[in-house]
Scaffold this active site. Structure first.
Site, PDB file in Angstrom:
ATOM      1  N   GLY A 168      34.378  27.847  35.884  1.00  0.00           N
ATOM      2  CA  GLY A 168      34.060  26.682  36.705  1.00  0.00           C
ATOM      3  C   GLY A 168      34.549  26.809  38.142  1.00  0.00           C
ATOM      4  O   GLY A 168      33.945  26.251  39.041  1.00  0.00           O
ATOM      5  N   ASP A 199      36.607  38.619  34.029  1.00  0.00           N
ATOM      6  CA  ASP A 199      36.264  37.689  35.105  1.00  0.00           C
ATOM      7  C   ASP A 199      37.294  36.561  35.174  1.00  0.00           C
ATOM      8  O   ASP A 199      37.454  35.805  34.211  1.00  0.00           O
ATOM      9  CB  ASP A 199      34.868  37.120  34.815  1.00  0.00           C
ATOM     10  CG  ASP A 199      34.306  36.264  35.940  1.00  0.00           C
ATOM     11  OD1 ASP A 199      34.964  36.131  36.980  1.00  0.00           O
ATOM     12  OD2 ASP A 199      33.193  35.739  35.751  1.00  0.00           O
ATOM     13  N   MET A 249      36.211  36.122  29.713  1.00  0.00           N
ATOM     14  CA  MET A 249      36.729  35.206  30.741  1.00  0.00           C
ATOM     15  C   MET A 249      38.256  35.202  30.680  1.00  0.00           C
ATOM     16  O   MET A 249      38.834  34.976  29.609  1.00  0.00           O
ATOM     17  CB  MET A 249      36.223  33.781  30.512  1.00  0.00           C
ATOM     18  CG  MET A 249      34.753  33.536  30.831  1.00  0.00           C
ATOM     19  SD  MET A 249      34.208  34.014  32.481  1.00  0.00           S
ATOM     20  CE  MET A 249      35.293  33.034  33.526  1.00  0.00           C
ATOM     21  N   HIS A 262      28.196  40.005  41.628  1.00  0.00           N
ATOM     22  CA  HIS A 262      28.363  39.040  40.526  1.00  0.00           C
ATOM     23  C   HIS A 262      27.960  37.652  41.007  1.00  0.00           C
ATOM     24  O   HIS A 262      28.459  37.148  42.015  1.00  0.00           O
ATOM     25  CB  HIS A 262      29.823  39.067  40.073  1.00  0.00           C
ATOM     26  CG  HIS A 262      30.095  38.230  38.862  1.00  0.00           C
ATOM     27  ND1 HIS A 262      29.806  38.636  37.580  1.00  0.00           N
ATOM     28  CD2 HIS A 262      30.644  36.984  38.746  1.00  0.00           C
ATOM     29  CE1 HIS A 262      30.170  37.690  36.718  1.00  0.00           C
ATOM     30  NE2 HIS A 262      30.672  36.674  37.403  1.00  0.00           N
ATOM     31  N   GLY A 286      36.720  29.423  41.190  1.00  0.00           N
ATOM     32  CA  GLY A 286      37.395  30.644  41.612  1.00  0.00           C
ATOM     33  C   GLY A 286      38.864  30.338  41.903  1.00  0.00           C
ATOM     34  O   GLY A 286      39.278  29.171  41.877  1.00  0.00           O
ATOM     35  N   GLY A 309      40.732  35.595  38.099  1.00  0.00           N
ATOM     36  CA  GLY A 309      42.104  35.942  38.458  1.00  0.00           C
ATOM     37  C   GLY A 309      42.390  37.432  38.517  1.00  0.00           C
ATOM     38  O   GLY A 309      43.544  37.850  38.428  1.00  0.00           O
ATOM     39  N   MET A 368      26.487  27.735  37.942  1.00  0.00           N
ATOM     40  CA  MET A 368      27.193  26.616  37.283  1.00  0.00           C
ATOM     41  C   MET A 368      26.343  25.352  37.360  1.00  0.00           C
ATOM     42  O   MET A 368      25.726  25.083  38.395  1.00  0.00           O
ATOM     43  CB  MET A 368      28.522  26.359  37.990  1.00  0.00           C
ATOM     44  CG  MET A 368      29.413  27.575  38.033  1.00  0.00           C
ATOM     45  SD  MET A 368      30.927  27.200  38.929  1.00  0.00           S
ATOM     46  CE  MET A 368      31.773  28.769  38.770  1.00  0.00           C
ATOM     47  N   MET A 427      26.665  29.989  33.572  1.00  0.00           N
ATOM     48  CA  MET A 427      27.564  28.996  32.963  1.00  0.00           C
ATOM     49  C   MET A 427      26.767  27.698  32.878  1.00  0.00           C
ATOM     50  O   MET A 427      27.072  26.705  33.556  1.00  0.00           O
ATOM     51  CB  MET A 427      28.826  28.857  33.823  1.00  0.00           C
ATOM     52  CG  MET A 427      29.720  30.089  33.720  1.00  0.00           C
ATOM     53  SD  MET A 427      30.915  30.204  35.068  1.00  0.00           S
ATOM     54  CE  MET A 427      29.947  31.098  36.267  1.00  0.00           C
ATOM     55  N   SER A 471      32.502  38.552  43.275  1.00  0.00           N
ATOM     56  CA  SER A 471      31.808  37.309  42.963  1.00  0.00           C
ATOM     57  C   SER A 471      31.470  36.568  44.249  1.00  0.00           C
ATOM     58  O   SER A 471      32.352  36.149  45.001  1.00  0.00           O
ATOM     59  CB  SER A 471      32.679  36.416  42.076  1.00  0.00           C
ATOM     60  OG  SER A 471      32.114  35.115  42.082  1.00  0.00           O
ATOM     61  N   HIS A 489      25.835  35.612  35.915  1.00  0.00           N
ATOM     62  CA  HIS A 489      26.713  34.988  34.919  1.00  0.00           C
ATOM     63  C   HIS A 489      26.324  33.517  34.808  1.00  0.00           C
ATOM     64  O   HIS A 489      26.649  32.712  35.680  1.00  0.00           O
ATOM     65  CB  HIS A 489      28.172  35.160  35.398  1.00  0.00           C
ATOM     66  CG  HIS A 489      29.190  34.501  34.522  1.00  0.00           C
ATOM     67  ND1 HIS A 489      30.509  34.334  34.925  1.00  0.00           N
ATOM     68  CD2 HIS A 489      29.117  33.982  33.272  1.00  0.00           C
ATOM     69  CE1 HIS A 489      31.183  33.732  33.955  1.00  0.00           C
ATOM     70  NE2 HIS A 489      30.363  33.506  32.951  1.00  0.00           N
ATOM     71  N   ASP A 508      27.628  33.725  40.051  1.00  0.00           N
ATOM     72  CA  ASP A 508      28.125  32.674  39.160  1.00  0.00           C
ATOM     73  C   ASP A 508      27.267  31.430  39.252  1.00  0.00           C
ATOM     74  O   ASP A 508      27.293  30.716  40.255  1.00  0.00           O
ATOM     75  CB  ASP A 508      29.565  32.323  39.542  1.00  0.00           C
ATOM     76  CG  ASP A 508      30.530  33.409  39.113  1.00  0.00           C
ATOM     77  OD1 ASP A 508      30.527  33.757  37.919  1.00  0.00           O
ATOM     78  OD2 ASP A 508      31.276  33.912  39.970  1.00  0.00           O
ATOM     79  N   SER A 521      38.189  35.753  44.871  1.00  0.00           N
ATOM     80  CA  SER A 521      39.195  35.587  45.935  1.00  0.00           C
ATOM     81  C   SER A 521      39.825  36.906  46.361  1.00  0.00           C
ATOM     82  O   SER A 521      40.075  37.111  47.549  1.00  0.00           O
ATOM     83  CB  SER A 521      40.312  34.636  45.505  1.00  0.00           C
ATOM     84  OG  SER A 521      39.976  33.941  44.353  1.00  0.00           O
TER      85      SER A 521
HETATM   86  C1  DX5 Z   1      34.696  31.479  37.324  1.00  0.00           C
HETATM   87  C2  DX5 Z   1      33.713  32.549  37.743  1.00  0.00           C
HETATM   88  C3  DX5 Z   1      34.338  33.731  38.387  1.00  0.00           C
HETATM   89  C4  DX5 Z   1      35.076  33.424  39.666  1.00  0.00           C
HETATM   90  C5  DX5 Z   1      36.152  34.440  39.817  1.00  0.00           C
HETATM   91  O1  DX5 Z   1      34.023  30.511  36.608  1.00  0.00           O
HETATM   92  O2  DX5 Z   1      33.000  33.022  36.611  1.00  0.00           O
HETATM   93  O3  DX5 Z   1      33.396  34.776  38.594  1.00  0.00           O
HETATM   94  O4  DX5 Z   1      34.267  33.439  40.787  1.00  0.00           O
HETATM   95  O5  DX5 Z   1      36.914  34.105  40.938  1.00  0.00           O
HETATM   96  P1  DX5 Z   1      38.388  34.639  41.123  1.00  0.00           P
HETATM   97  O6  DX5 Z   1      38.295  36.145  41.187  1.00  0.00           O
HETATM   98  O7  DX5 Z   1      38.805  34.033  42.425  1.00  0.00           O
HETATM   99  O8  DX5 Z   1      39.192  34.183  39.960  1.00  0.00           O
HETATM  100 ZN    ZN Z   2      31.678  34.918  36.778  1.00  0.00          ZN
END
Ligand code: DX5
Ligand code: ZN
Length: 228
Positions: A144, A175, A139, A35, A146, A177, A39, A70, A10, A68, A37, A198
């Site tokens: 929202g 997606d 999810m 990926h 990482g 953690g 938002m 959001m 991501s 993705h 994200d 991360s």
């Molecule tokens: C959260 C995102 C994820 C996020 C994952 O809203 O959709 O894609 O970047 O980050 P990690 O892998 O650090 O949880």
């Molecule tokens: Zn994502």
């Protein structure tokens, strides 16, 4: 029948001051998909980037751009994300009342269509749109941000989604953690695409990205009885 194992870093966890370079680095480091994200500060409590930024990243990799969304509403922006170079466009089941219409619109733009489920949304939300799906994104954190901790109940949901999707060419993506430590459990539950922010970008160098991607891939492949 098994869908290929996919590692999708991501970009949210990358250094936004050098996005093109970061996309090239994860590409060379072995990412399968990129990926993205998106938002809006409305559907989720954070703002990231939009179609113009994705368009600027597009020339830096030939790999699948996995967008993705959001955002709510999503329908007015689907064409812009398609034109920006997305290959897969995923919308949230919770983002609006007309999920079926959004998925039809993504398919009509010639893109693969995905639906994402928040932690509180049951797997059954995909039941009546399954014919329009190329991907289900489970999810494993509240969207929202990482760097959050994996919510373990996602594993049961992955199993339920896998049962619903059985026999269909649908990728099951997880997606939030995701790490080299929990990747085996996630894949054993039935996911084939792992998003990691991360856990991929820690270390901040291409060599670190390569080691991080390879550790996640190895754990995932091991759970499938495959060599990484
Ligand atoms: C959260 C995102 C994820 C996020 C994952 O809203 O959709 O894609 O970047 O980050 P990690 O892998 O650090 O949880
Ligand atoms: Zn994502």
């Amino acid at each position: 029948m098994l869908r290929p194992l996919v590692i999708a870093p991501s970009i949210l966890a990358s250094d936004f001051a050098k996005l093109g370079e970061e996309v090239r680095a994860i590409d060379r480091a072995g990412a399968d998909w990129v990926h993205l994200d998106v938002m809006d500060g409305h559907f989720v409590p954070n703002i990231s980037f939009g179609p113009d930024v994705i368009k600027a990243m597009r020339p830096h990799s030939q790999k699948v751009f996995d967008t993705h969304l959001m955002i709510a509403p999503c329908d007015p922006y689907l064409e812009a994300f398609a034109k920006a170079g997305s290959d897969i466009i995923t919308v949230h089941a919770e983002a609006g009342p007309h999920l079926h219409r959004s998925l039809q619109a993504i398919r009509a733009l010639g893109k693969k269509a995905g639906v994402s489920l928040n932690p509180a949304t049951p797997a059954s939300a995909i039941e009546h749109v399954i014919d329009l799906l190329d991907l289900v994104l489970v999810m494993s954190v509240n969207p929202g941000f990482g760097g959050q901790k994996f919510i373990a109940s996602a594993l049961d949901k992955i199993r339920n989604v896998r049962a619903l999707a059985a026999g269909r060419p649908i990728d099951i993506e997880v997606d939030g953690g995701v790490t080299a430590e929990n990747a085996a459990d996630i894949v054993a539950a039935g996911a084939n695409a792992l998003v990691a922010g991360s856990a991929v970008f820690k270390g901040g160098t291409e060599a670190a990205y390569q080691a991080n991607i390879s550790a996640i891939r190895q754990a995932g492949a091991g759970a499938r009885g495959e060599a990484a």
